[in-house]
Design an enzyme around this catalytic site. Sequence first.
Site: not given
Length: 278
Positions: A50, A94, A117
């Site tokens: 990422k 994460q 997200d």
Amino acid sequence: MTAHIIDGKTIAANLRKEIRSRVEGMKSPPGLAVILVGDDPASHVYVGNKVKACAEAGIKSFESRLPAKAAQAEIAAEIKAFNDNPDVHGILMQLPVPDHLDSDALVQMISPAKDVDGLTFINIGKLVAGDETGMVPCTPQGSMLLIKSVEKNLAGKHAVVIGRSLLFGKPMAQLLLAENCTVTTAHSKTKNLDEICRSADILVAAVGRPKMVRGDWIKPGAIVIDVGINRMDNGKLCGDVDYDEAAKVAAAITPVPGGVGPMTIACLLQNTLKAAQQ
Ligand code: NAP
């Protein structure tokens, strides 16, 4: 019939290029903060990927790496600092985090405007309500772009999504509904799954079971999106769909790897850009 292979790698690369050129036109770059707790090797690889993708797109990354024994309050303080930092437009935690932590509570602490997200209740609600200012989870968003690369008008099509997780199955079903599909969500308690799949014009599998969907579960001419990522005994990756069988029946299919996977990071960059612009 031999299916058209939906090339997620190329579609994602084009999207990343487009994001980069939009970022270049901005006065200051968008910023993405990643919070990583613990030593899970796969998570470290994902975060590394990422950060690299951000750099290539001109997005500034901020990282917070905390030890596996970090307390809930310590992580909450990191989230608050990123929420308050005007240079940070997107925050992602994460997952998974170590067992002693309440990951649901931590995710809900992220400011909805920075929740790239799309997992906060505000963004889930906006998706259901059709409010386009919300953040849509990256993997379903990427899967929809792959479907649209094959077929622009999905109205009236029967879409079957196998899997009902908050991360993928539920938002995917909402996106298909917003495109006027007739949507069936299947899960571990669904009866006659093969029969239901055979009626799907669009079949999306997100289960986590290697090659569970067989060729004879697929309607001839269907679009098949394989979200599953499973490691086989020989070390290779495979999806939830038996690719060789399915490719003989479907009109279009995503490979694993090289299908949905690359779209996830590209959509993360897209969400970060959107957060910065909003
Ligand atoms: P998850 O939270 O474990 O959900 C799996 C879903 O599959 C559940 O809804 C479960 O039903 C259903 N299921 C399990 N066994 C089934 C069966 N025999 N028949 C029908 N449904 C069954 O997983 P997830 O996070 O959604 O991820 C699913 C897969 O996608 C995994 O392989 C994951 O690695 C992959 N994935 C890939 C990406 C990417 O970037 N490409 C991103 C996210 C996930 P119940 O709800 O009844 O338990």
